[in-house]
Write an enzyme that holds these catalytic residues in place. Structure first.
Site, PDB file in Angstrom:
ATOM      1  N   LYS A  33      15.407  28.683   0.438  1.00 12.90           N
ATOM      2  CA  LYS A  33      15.202  29.252  -0.547  1.00 12.90           C
ATOM      3  C   LYS A  33      14.332  30.923   0.242  1.00 12.90           C
ATOM      4  CE  LYS A  33      12.282  28.967  -4.092  1.00 12.90           C
ATOM      5  NZ  LYS A  33      11.643  30.213  -3.768  1.00 12.90           N
ATOM      6  N   THR A  34      13.105  30.639   0.197  1.00 10.68           N
ATOM      7  CA  THR A  34      11.761  31.470   0.701  1.00 10.68           C
ATOM      8  C   THR A  34      12.621  32.096   2.405  1.00 10.68           C
ATOM      9  OG1 THR A  34      10.609  30.321  -0.332  1.00 10.68           O
ATOM     10  CG2 THR A  34       9.661  31.515   1.107  1.00 10.68           C
ATOM     11  N   ASP A 225      12.212  36.083  -6.262  1.00  9.46           N
ATOM     12  CA  ASP A 225      12.201  34.733  -6.405  1.00  9.46           C
ATOM     13  C   ASP A 225      11.996  33.560  -7.850  1.00  9.46           C
ATOM     14  OD1 ASP A 225      12.241  32.837  -5.307  1.00  9.46           O
ATOM     15  OD2 ASP A 225       9.315  32.908  -4.654  1.00  9.46           O
ATOM     16  N   GLU A 226      12.472  32.706  -7.531  1.00 10.35           N
ATOM     17  CA  GLU A 226      12.273  31.751  -8.716  1.00 10.35           C
ATOM     18  C   GLU A 226      12.755  32.251 -10.257  1.00 10.35           C
ATOM     19  OE1 GLU A 226      12.215  28.727  -8.013  1.00 10.35           O
ATOM     20  OE2 GLU A 226      10.049  28.540  -6.826  1.00 10.35           O
ATOM     21  N   GLN A 256      15.977  23.576 -11.608  1.00 12.94           N
ATOM     22  CA  GLN A 256      14.534  23.312 -11.573  1.00 12.94           C
ATOM     23  C   GLN A 256      13.888  24.001 -12.427  1.00 12.94           C
ATOM     24  OE1 GLN A 256      13.079  22.482  -6.887  1.00 12.94           O
ATOM     25  NE2 GLN A 256      14.340  23.492  -6.405  1.00 12.94           N
ATOM     26  N   ARG A 615      11.426  16.263  -4.133  1.00 12.90           N
ATOM     27  CA  ARG A 615      10.046  16.634  -3.710  1.00 12.90           C
ATOM     28  C   ARG A 615      10.071  15.230  -2.282  1.00 12.90           C
ATOM     29  NH1 ARG A 615      10.219  20.758  -4.342  1.00 12.90           N
ATOM     30  NH2 ARG A 615      12.001  20.359  -5.987  1.00 12.90           N
TER      31      ARG A 615
END
Length: 759
Positions: A33-34, A225-226, A256, A615
Site C-alpha cells: 500500500k505505502t 492513506d488508511e 482492517q 501480521r
C-alpha cells in the site's frame, strides 16, 4: 534507476498510473500500500504536476515522514519541498494558519494538547461548582471530542434531546454547558485543540465557499492513506474539496477497519463508489509478507463478514507451515507453552527476539506472559504501552497493599495518602514529611500521632488524616483473619479505587478495571497454588507481595537489544513479524463478550482477528486456555468461535484434536468439580466478611488397584496440565505428591487441596 512501471506489479501500476478520475485502491494485507502511494506521487511529479497541486493525507507523523523520504529518493528532495503531504491534523493546521482569521483566530493561534484540554475542562467544572468526581476532566473531554468529530457544535449539542437524555442517564446533565463554555474559552484564548483542527477546517469550507473553492482548485490530486480509518469530520472535509469526478485516490482495506471505538466510519470506504459513481475500483491482492497458508487462513476468517468489499488475497511466497493451535490448561500454562515455543523458534530458526510478537485482545492479559518471560529470562518490551506492573492503577493498588502489610513503607504512603482524593493536600503532606525527617521516624508514625511529633493541623485536615489512618488500621486488623484475595478485594472497594475506576465506562477506564481484575485474579491464583503446595488455609496478602516485589521495579530503558514484542492486536496494526502468537483465543475474550449481540461489533472483532493473523510472515500460533482466573473466579473457557472459521487444512492442533464445534462438553468442564462462575461484575464496594478457608477440592479420581495413588501415575491438573507422579509421602489429608509437569516443571502438591484427575 528502473522505471516506476518496472518496479510495480500490474495491479500496483494500475493504481499508480490511473489519474483521470476518482479511484478506490483496496490494498490487502502486505500488498504494498505505502509503495503505491509513494510511487503515485512520484509519478504525478514526473508527469508535470506541481508539488503544491498534490494533497497527500496520512494518519501518523511516522507514516508521513516515511512517505516523504521515499518520494525524495525517487524524485529528489527539491521536488518534495512544496508538497502538501502530512497528517490530517498537520495539513489542516497549515490551512487554518493561513485562513483562520475568517473564523476569528489569529494566524499564531495555540494548539492545546490533551493535557491542556483536560486542564481547561477541570477549571470549568470547578467554576460551575460541579462534583469533580463525577465530571471527570477526561470523561467530559472525551464527550466534547466525540461531538466535535461528529461536527456537532455546542448549540446543536444542547438542542439534541437524545444527547441530553444520554448525558442525564450518565449523571452528566451539565456536559452541554461545559462544552459551550469550553468552546468560548478556546476562542477567547486564540486556541484550538486537536479536534478543532478538523472541526474548524470544515466550518471554514462550509461558511466561506470562496476558501473552499480556492483549495479545491489548488489540490488537483488528493491521495488519502488508511481511508477505512477516517471519521465523519475527515470524510466531510474531503467531500468539500472534491466533486463526483475529481481525481481523488483513497487507499485502504475495509478488512482492517478496527477503530470504530475512535470514531472511524467503515461506511466511508464501503460506500466510496456510491459517492463517486465513476470511481475505478483497483484491488491489490498479492500479499508479499505472509506464507500462502497464513493468507488462506486469513481469507477464511474475513469471508464470514457480510459487509465488505470482496477480494481474494494470495501470496507469492512459499506454502509454509500450518498455523499451530495450542489448547492449554490455564492462563499460566498458556504463558509457559508460549515461552517454550519461543525458545524452540530461537533455537531452530535462528530468529532474533525482535522477530517474535505476542498479541492479546486486552492489556490485562500481558500480566501472565510478563511474569513467565521474566522468570524464563526472555527479554521483552511492551509495545505502545506500559508493563502491567507499571500501570497507574496497579501501582496504586499495590501501594495500598504494601502500606497495609508494612505501615513504615514511606513511598507507598506518599503515593496513596491522597488517592483517591480525600483532602490531604500537598501542604499537609510536606509538614508530615518534615516532621518525620526531624524526628527520625516514619511518615506513618507522624500521621498516626501528629501532635506528638510537633505537627499542628487544622480541624478539617486532622479529621481527614485520622480517617485515613483508621482505615489502614482496620485493614491491618482484618489481615489477621482474612486471606490475601479477600483482603485485596476489600481494599480496592473501600479505598475508593473501585469507585474512581467505575465512575464511567470509557475505553480507558474499562481497561483499568480489567487490569485491576487481573491483579485480583493473580492474587487468587497465587493463593490456590500456595495452598496446594503448603496446605495452609490462610494465605496472607504479604505472600503475594513478596513474589511480585521484583516485578514492580521501574522498567529498564530500551537499550536497543533484541526483545520479544508484547502488544494488543490494535497496537500491532501496520507491523509485521516472522512469528506471531495470538493468545487468549477464547469465547467472551476474543471476540469480546458483547460482540455476539451486535453484528457490527462482531464483524469488527473478526476484522481485528484478521489483522492479527496477517501480521505473521512465516509462523502463526493461536493459543487458548481452558481455564483462567477472571473477575474473582476460576472460569472454564470455550475456544473462540473464530477458530471454527478457519479451514482445518490450515491448522495443526498441537496438543489435542480439534474440539467438536470448539465447545468442551459439560462433563469435561465439571471434571475438576468447579462450578460455573458468573459473568464479570462491576468493581463495587464489598461487605466486610470474616475469612473462611475454602473447601478442599473434590477430585475426579478414577479408581485404581488398591484405591491409592502410586508413583509413575499420570495426572491432569486443572492449571498445570499433564504431569507424572514422581513420589508420594504422608497419608490421608497429609498425602503429598511430587509431580513433574510437562510445562510447569516440578511441583509438590498437597493432594487434599490439589485439583486434578487421574489419567
Amino acid at each position: 534507476m528502473p522505471s516506476i512501471k518496472d518496479a510495480l506489479n500490474p495491479a500496483q501500476w494500475e493504481a499508480v498510473s490511473y489519474c483521470d478520475g476518482p479511484s478506490l485502491v483496496i490494498a490487502g494485507a502486505g500488498s504494498g500500500k505505502t509503495r503505491v502511494l509513494t510511487y503515485k506521487i512520484a509519478y504525478l511529479l514526473q508527469n508535470g504536476v506541481a508539488p503544491w497541486e498534490i494533497l497527500s493525507l496520512t494518519f501518523t507523523n511516522k507514516a508521513a515522514r516515511e512517505m516523504n523520504d521515499r518520494i525524495a529518493q525517487l524524485t529528489g528532495p527539491e521536488a518534495t519541498r512544496h508538497l502538501w503531504s502530512g497528517t490530517f491534523h498537520s495539513i489542516f493546521s497549515r490551512i487554518l494558519r493561513l485562513e483562520g482569521n475568517r473564523l476569528g483566530f489569529d494566524h499564531d493561534y495555540t494548539i492545546y494538547d490533551a493535557a491542556d484540554s483536560k486542564s481547561l475542562v477541570k477549571s470549568i467544572v470547578k467554576e460551575m461548582g460541579l462534583d469533580e468526581k463525577i465530571y471527570k476532566p477526561g470523561r467530559v473531554a472525551a464527550k466534547i471530542s466525540e461531538a466535535k468529530n461528529a461536527l456537532v457544535l455546542p448549540d446543536q449539542y444542547n438542542a439534541d434531546a437524545g444527547i441530553r437524555q444520554r448525558d442525564e442517564a450518565e449523571n452528566l446533565g451539565k456536559t452541554g454547558q461545559i462544552y459551550e463554555t469550553y468552546f468560548q474559552r478556546c476562542r477567547k484564548a486564540n486556541a484550538m485543540d486537536f479536534d478543532d483542527l478538523l472541526l474548524n477546517t470544515y466550518l471554514l469550507f462550509e461558511q466561506f465557499p470562496e476558501v473552499r473553492e480556492k483549495y479545491a482548485r489548488r489540490f488537483q490530486y488528493i491521495l488519502v492513506d488508511e481511508y477505512q480509518d477516517t471519521n465523519a469530520a475527515q470524510h466531510r472535509i474531503l467531500t468539500k474539496l472534491t466533486e463526483a469526478n475529481s481525481p481523488i485516490c483513497v487507499v485502504g482495506d475495509d478488512a482492517q477497519s478496527i477503530y470504530a471505538f475512535r470514531g472511524a466510519k467503515i461506511d466511508n470506504i464501503l460506500q466510496f463508489c456510491q459517492q463517486y459513481p465513476t470511481a475505478r475500483l483497483i484491488k491489490l491482492e498479492r500479499n508479499y509478507r505472509s506464507t500462502q497458508t497464513i493468507v488462506n487462513a486469513a481469507n477464511c476468517i474475513i469471508s464470514h463478514n457480510r459487509h465488505q468489499i470482496e477480494k481474494t488475497v494470495y501470496s507469492g511466497n512459499a506454502v509454509g507451515s500450518p498455523i499451530k493451535v495450542f489448547a492449554t490448561y490455564s492462563d499460566k500454562d498458556e504463558s509457559l507453552q508460549v515461552a517454550a515455543e519461543i525458545r524452540r523458534l530461537l533455537r531452530l530458526n535462528h530468529f532474533e527476539l525482535n522477530d517474535i510478537a505476542l498479541l492479546y485482545r486486552t492489556n490485562a492479559q500481558s500480566r501472565a506472559f510478563e511474569d513467565t518471560l521474566r522468570a524464563a529470562n526472555i527479554p521483552y518490551r511492551i509495545y505502545g504501552g506500559l508493563s502491567f506492573y507499571q500501570r497507574k492503577e496497579i501501582k496504586d493498588a499495590i501501594a495500598y497493599f504494601r502500606l497495609v502489610c508494612n505501615p513504615s513503607d514511606e513511598e507507598a504512603f506518599k503515593r496513596i495518602v491522597n488517592y483517591p482524593a480525600r483532602g490531604i493536600g500537598n501542604t499537609t503532606q510536606a509538614r508530615l514529611q518534615l516532621a518525620a525527617a526531624e524526628n527520625g521516624t516514619s511518615l506513618w508514625e507522624v500521621a498516626s500521632n501528629p501532635e506528638e511529633h510537633g505537627v499542628a493541623l487544622g480541624g478539617a485536615s486532622k479529621k481527614k488524616l485520622d480517617a485515613f489512618c483508621k482505615q489502614i488500621e482496620e485493614w491491618r486488623e482484618a489481615a489477621r483473619m482474612t486471606g490475601g484475595h479477600e483482603l485485596a478485594k476489600r481494599i480496592i472497594a473501600e479505598s475508593g479505587i473501585a469507585a474512581d475506576i467505575g465512575a464511567d465506562k470509557s475505553t480507558e477506564n474499562l481497561s483499568r478495571q480489567e487490569n485491576i481484575d487481573e491483579l485480583l485474579s493473580a492474587i487468587l491464583a497465587n493463593e490456590q497454588e500456595y495452598m496446594e503446595e503448603n496446605g495452609e488455609g490462610l494465605v496472607p496478602l504479604s505472600n503475594y507481595l513478596s513474589q511480585v516485589s521484583l516485578l514492580t521495579d521501574a522498567d529498564e530503558k530500551d537499550d536497543g537489544t533484541p526483545k520479544v514484542s508484547l502488544m494488543t492486536v490494535h497496537a500491532a496494526k501496520g507491523l509485521e513479524f516472522e512469528a506471531v502468537f495470538i493468545t487468549g483465543m477464547e469465547d467472551d475474550l476474543f471476540p469480546n463478550s458483547s460482540a455476539k449481540h451486535y453484528p457490527k461489533e462482531m464483524e469488527e472483532e473478526r476484522r481485528l482477528f484478521y489483522v492479527a493473523v496477517t501480521r505473521a510472515k512465516q509462523f502463526c500460533y493461536l493459543t487458548y486456555a481452558k481455564s483462567r482466573y477472571r473477575y474473582g473466579n476460576l472460569e472454564f473457557c470455550s475456544p473462540s468461535p473464530f477458530l471454527d472459521e478457519i479451514d482445518a487444512q490450515y491448522l495443526s492442533w498441537e496438543n489435542e484434536t480439534r474440539p467438536v464445534s470448539n465447545i468442551h462438553t459439560r462433563l469435561e468442564r465439571q471434571a475438576y468439580s468447579t462450578s460455573y462462575p458468573p459473568r464479570r461484575p462491576a468493581l463495587t464496594p464489598l461487605k466486610k466478611t470474616a475469612y473462611t478457608a475454602p473447601e478442599p477440592a473434590v477430585q475426579s479420581v478414577r479408581k485404581v488397584p488398591g484405591g491409592d495413588l502410586q508413583a509413575g501415575q499420570m495426572i491432569e491438573h486443572e492449571r498445570f496440565g499433564i504431569g507424572t507422579i514422581l513420589s508420594l509421602e504422608g497419608a490421608g489429608d497429609n498425602l503429598k505428591a511430587r509431580v513433574r509437569f510437562q510445562n510447569a516443571g516440578e511441583k509438590n502438591l498437597l493432594m487434599k487441596f490439589a485439583r486434578y484427575k487421574l489419567l
